[in-house]
Design a protein around this motif. Sequence first.
Motif, PDB file in Angstrom:
ATOM      1  N   LEU A 194       0.803  -1.228   0.000  1.00 17.18           N
ATOM      2  CA  LEU A 194       0.000   0.000   0.000  1.00 17.18           C
ATOM      3  C   LEU A 194       0.834   1.277   0.000  1.00 17.18           C
ATOM      4  O   LEU A 194       0.595   2.178  -0.812  1.00 17.18           O
ATOM      5  N   PRO A 195       1.836   1.424   0.885  1.00 13.86           N
ATOM      6  CA  PRO A 195       2.605   2.680   0.870  1.00 13.86           C
ATOM      7  C   PRO A 195       3.310   2.932  -0.463  1.00 13.86           C
ATOM      8  O   PRO A 195       3.310   4.063  -0.966  1.00 13.86           O
ATOM      9  N   MET A 196       3.900   1.890  -1.052  1.00 15.42           N
ATOM     10  CA  MET A 196       4.583   2.061  -2.327  1.00 15.42           C
ATOM     11  C   MET A 196       3.601   2.389  -3.444  1.00 15.42           C
ATOM     12  O   MET A 196       3.888   3.230  -4.307  1.00 15.42           O
ATOM     13  N   ALA A 197       2.424   1.743  -3.426  1.00 18.20           N
ATOM     14  CA  ALA A 197       1.441   1.993  -4.477  1.00 18.20           C
ATOM     15  C   ALA A 197       0.938   3.427  -4.426  1.00 18.20           C
ATOM     16  O   ALA A 197       0.815   4.093  -5.463  1.00 18.20           O
ATOM     17  N   PHE A 198       0.674   3.933  -3.227  1.00 20.61           N
ATOM     18  CA  PHE A 198       0.201   5.314  -3.114  1.00 20.61           C
ATOM     19  C   PHE A 198       1.282   6.321  -3.501  1.00 20.61           C
ATOM     20  O   PHE A 198       0.972   7.454  -3.890  1.00 20.61           O
TER      21      PHE A 198
END
Length: 340
Positions: A194-198
């Motif tokens: 999630l953090p990398m995707a955002f």
Amino acid sequence: MSSAEGSLSEGSLGLGAAAPWLPRVWWTGLAAAFAWAAVGVLTLSWPNQEVGFKTWGYTREFGIAALVLATLLLALVFVPAGGVHALAAIRRGGPWLLVLAAFFGIWELLTAKLAALPSPFFAPPQSLIEVYVSDWRRLGDSLVNSLWLLANGYALGALSGFLTGVAIGWSRALGYWVHPVLRFLGPVPSTALLPMAFFFFPSSWAAAVFLIALATWFPVTVLTWSGVASVNRAFYDVARTMGASPWFLVLRVAVPAALPHVFVGLFMGLGASFSVLVAAEMMGVKSGLGWYLSWAQGWASYANMYGALIVMALVFSTLISLLFAARDRLLAWQKGVVKW
């Protein structure tokens, strides 16, 4: 009086054996009808406990609804279900109707009547009616946005997974390069990214679509690859002797034979996409069922949260049922050959 007349008189009075045209009593439905009637009487006759400044609305409506359901079940008790698919389905669900009556009765008793469960964490059943009546616009908008997000991510992941699985199952050269990627990314939960995707995607919606697609892509790829790789080589040999081209072997031999495995991957991908959908909506999107759950929890509106969970369960269960129906329709030609 003759023996024939005596038999007729006994049958008319109900003293002899039951006539074949008499309806068979649905005893489970009769018990469920009395159980729902008890829920309705309990709800209407026992005053609610006031918790702080909170009074539970729609109590009368819930009690009347329980009594109406009991009346309908009682009307179906003596109706023969033979030849009527809907009535047969209702009778098959009789034990569940009985268990649900007991569940709702205990739920109503422990929350609205006795206040034995702490408020606002536990709300009575009638609070769900209030949620659906007063907040249906926000809940409906969240449902539409979740379905749109799920449709985009799942379709993208299923299509890419199917193409990847067919490619690596057919070509060893492609499999050499893709297998390490599968082993590296496959075990990693999509929610961990999630953090990398955002960070890498321009919007939270695009990041959520990518994560749902990734969660769907892995099981569809692995099961499609397994299906293509397990096709009997004799099928290819027979097709080649008849002049089949490589594209014909892929599209008309490998893919149809691998479809049972493909559908298993689609089922697994759909379940994984549900989890990622809720987690992604809690983190970044502006509307959706996951966002609605987070919003309701933040405002301590636990009745809204329970209402959203019920909607979510019903919708996702319906989607799985539709996928089952599509599988049965597309694989009807394999009936008797493939065991599900």
